[in-house]
Design an enzyme around this catalytic site. Structure first.
Site, mmCIF file in Angstrom:
data_model
loop_
_atom_site.group_PDB
_atom_site.id
_atom_site.type_symbol
_atom_site.label_atom_id
_atom_site.label_comp_id
_atom_site.label_asym_id
_atom_site.label_seq_id
_atom_site.Cartn_x
_atom_site.Cartn_y
_atom_site.Cartn_z
ATOM 1 N N LYS A 163 3.251 -0.125 5.505
ATOM 2 C CA LYS A 163 1.799 -0.231 5.389
ATOM 3 C C LYS A 163 1.092 1.124 5.383
ATOM 4 O O LYS A 163 -0.024 1.261 4.877
ATOM 5 C CB LYS A 163 1.254 -1.084 6.533
ATOM 6 C CG LYS A 163 1.486 -2.574 6.367
ATOM 7 C CD LYS A 163 0.561 -3.152 5.318
ATOM 8 C CE LYS A 163 0.563 -4.661 5.330
ATOM 9 N NZ LYS A 163 -0.413 -5.217 4.391
ATOM 10 N N SER A 388 10.870 -4.132 5.463
ATOM 11 C CA SER A 388 9.503 -3.605 5.405
ATOM 12 C C SER A 388 8.864 -3.284 6.745
ATOM 13 O O SER A 388 7.815 -2.657 6.781
ATOM 14 C CB SER A 388 8.607 -4.592 4.643
ATOM 15 O OG SER A 388 8.610 -5.852 5.286
#
Length: 585
Positions: A163, A388
């Site tokens: 992110k 992720s």
């Protein structure tokens, strides 16, 4: 939605050749294996076709300035229709929700748009703050599956998540004089830490609005990065409303977590580091109970989930973004759905490979890759799964531990009905044979047939089926309950408490993890109706699964539904569930 990528046949265009370790044997388009690609759907119920779900117009909203926005987000927005995640389910590993392409050869506008994205990704400044994460071979998993599984280690970023890339890419493009006024975002997770670190690197003030339910460890992590944390509202939506209002009042730049070209370009640098090639196959992965993108692609337009599963909280969105959906329609090759059990199994796989613990959303692509390879029998190819994120909440590890072996199909949960006669229990144990029992629950039922609930170590499906046949041949009815979340979350802990209460309505609620939640629930239903069953199972900040029995006469069901809806907690009525009747009635 997370992504996994498949290698193309020809030589790649490497932007950083020294980083690549991928072997030349690769998966090509089309990827289907004829003998495997036409498997029959199992328990698949598809919702209404696109033509029956017309878009409904609403007011539009503005975004941070970007040249792509005027061309890609100019269509009138609409109020998304609500659908159930259960309306589109297919076998784990099956490539479903394959989008219908609208871009044709020679479509100049789409080509220009794609090139603008690519140009901006190639020139992104994310490496001022992010690392080029390594691509590592998962040797144990690769050997087990017969393919080469590569892990794109975004969990090794400074904030343990990809992110950071999108947040920094957008903030680095904000004019200096505007950046001086500060930035603001709303998030309860990885986006908050990404914005905070990006702001620290760029030397600007950052305010992060987080729901009051956010665990202390998360908001303290954001504060340590230098941002100001404001705990506001009971949900993400309330925190976002506050953030957007404050952005307007103070002239701050609102940094969205997704659905903005600059955010998408920053995240796109992950793909750039793997390979830039139009023949790469891109497959999305979603949880079965949070399949907003799969449903949107299926209907040909964005839809909204009426309820969304929160276990993989990083991807628990009810409605996908407009620009995200447009890109997925044109670029991805379909969506694989995976269960909560499969996600837990992949978290365990990652731990055994690299001694790293991924959060559920961070393990999603790996779970999809495993399921896809098994479903289609794929061998001897390169597959890249993006790990992720690794911001795992410690209190969620208990659930992961319990479900990992089920997800790996190394454990099965069964129920067998025994007659209450002397020697029946011993005979049952003899029929189990060499199978290893890891859990066993039994209680006499006063002369009636009793139910034994047990878990067995499962080596092969054949061994399990042979054991079931032994039971059936001795007139012992046996049920495989491995796929029942109701049993795994609640009923396995309540076995032995059989009762029949008149007018009992059985419901599964999701309680928010905040003070006063239980009393708010009790104020809604008690003493109006008698509560006959209550089982609470916490899952960290994503909420608690609660099984509740309430005695409600049929004539008062409308009032009950009204009160349940006004409560504001997600719930579903499961009174007619067969597993409940087997174990509890």
């Amino acid at each position: 939605m997370e992504g996994l990528l498949f290698q193309p046949p020809q030589g790649p265009l490497f932007l950083r050749p020294r980083r690549s370790k991928l072997a030349p044997r690769i998966l090509t388009r089309p990827h289907y294996i004829p003998s495997k690609s036409i498997k029959t759907f199992i328990n698949a119920t598809l919702s209404k076709p696109t033509a029956e779900i017309p878009p409904l117009p609403t007011s539009s909203s503005s975004s941070h300035e970007n040249p792509l926005l005027s061309s890609t987000l100019s269509s009138p927005p609409y109020r998304a229709n609500k659908v159930s995640s259960n309306s589109l389910q297919y076998p784990s590993g099956y490539l479903g929700a394959v989008p219908e392409r609208t871009v044709k050869d020679g479509d100049n506008e789409s080509i220009v748009n794609a090139m603008e994205y690519l140009t901006n990704i190639l020139s992104s400044k994310v490496y001022d703050v992010a690392i080029e994460s390594p691509l590592q071979l998962a040797s144990k998993l690769s050997e087990r599956l017969g393919v080469r599984i590569w892990l794109k280690r975004e969990d090794l970023q400074p904030v343990f998540s990809f992110k950071l890339r999108g947040a920094y890419n957008m903030m680095a493009k904000v004019p200096k004089e505007q950046l001086q006024r500060g930035v603001i975002c709303s998030s309860a997770g990885n986006h908050a830490q990404g914005v905070a670190l990006a702001a620290k690197r760029l030397g600007c003030d950052a305010v992060i609005a987080m729901p009051v339910t956010t665990p202390e460890i998360k908001w303290q992590s954001v504060e340590r990065l230098g941002a100001t944390v404001v705990l506001v509202g009971d949900s993400y939506d309330e925190a976002q409303t506050y953030a957007k209002k404050r952005a307007k009042e103070e002239g701050r730049t609102f940094i969205p977590p997704f659905d903005h070209p600059d955010i998408i370009m920053g995240q796109g640098t992950v793909g750039m580091e793997i390979r830039v090639n139009p023949e790469v196959k891109i497959i999305g992965v979603e949880p079965t109970d949070a399949n907003a993108m799969a449903l949107s692609l299926h209907h040909g337009q964005r839809v909204m989930l009426d309820q969304v599963g929160g276990f993989a909280d990083g991807v628990a969105v009810k409605e996908v973004g407009e620009e995200t959906f447009r890109l997925c329609k044109e670029l991805i090759d379909g969506v694989v759905l995976v269960s909560r059990d499969a996600i837990c199994a992949s978290i365990k796989d990652m731990f055994e490979e690299k001694r790293s613990i991924l959060e559920p959303a961070g393990a999603l692509a790996l779970a999809g890759a495993e399921a896809y390879c098994k479903y289609y029998g794929i061998k001897d190819v390169n597959i890249v799964a993006i790990t992720s994120g690794a911001n795992m909440n410690f209190d969620k590890l208990r659930v992961v531990t319990e479900l990992a072996n089920v997800g790996r199909q190394q454990e099965a949960l069964l129920a067998t009905v025994l007659p209450e006669v002397p020697g029946s229990f011993k005979h049952f144990c003899e029929l189990v044979g060499p199978m290893n029992i890891s859990e066993f629950k039994y209680r006499s039922n006063l002369g009636k047939d009793a139910v034994v609930l047990y878990s067995v170590g499962l080596h092969t499906a054949f061994e399990l089926e042979e054991m079931k046949k032994r039971m059936e041949s001795s007139q012992l009815r046996t049920y495989n309950l491995t796929s029942s979340d109701l049993v795994k979350d609640h009923l396995r802990y309540l076995i032995g408490g059989k009762s029949n209460f008149p007018d009992e309505v059985l419901c599964r609620f999701v309680f928010p993890e905040r003070p006063g939640t239980l009393m708010k629930f009790l104020d809604s239903f008690s003493p109006r109706w008698n509560i006959s069953l209550f089982h609470y199972r916490g899952q960290g900040e994503t909420g608690a699964n609660v099984l509740v029995g309430i005695q409600v006469p049929q004539s008062e069901m409308d009032e009950f539904r009204s009160r349940a809806s006004s409560l504001g907690y997600d719930y579903v009525v499961v009174t007619d569930d067969n597993d409940f009747h087997l174990l509890m009635h």
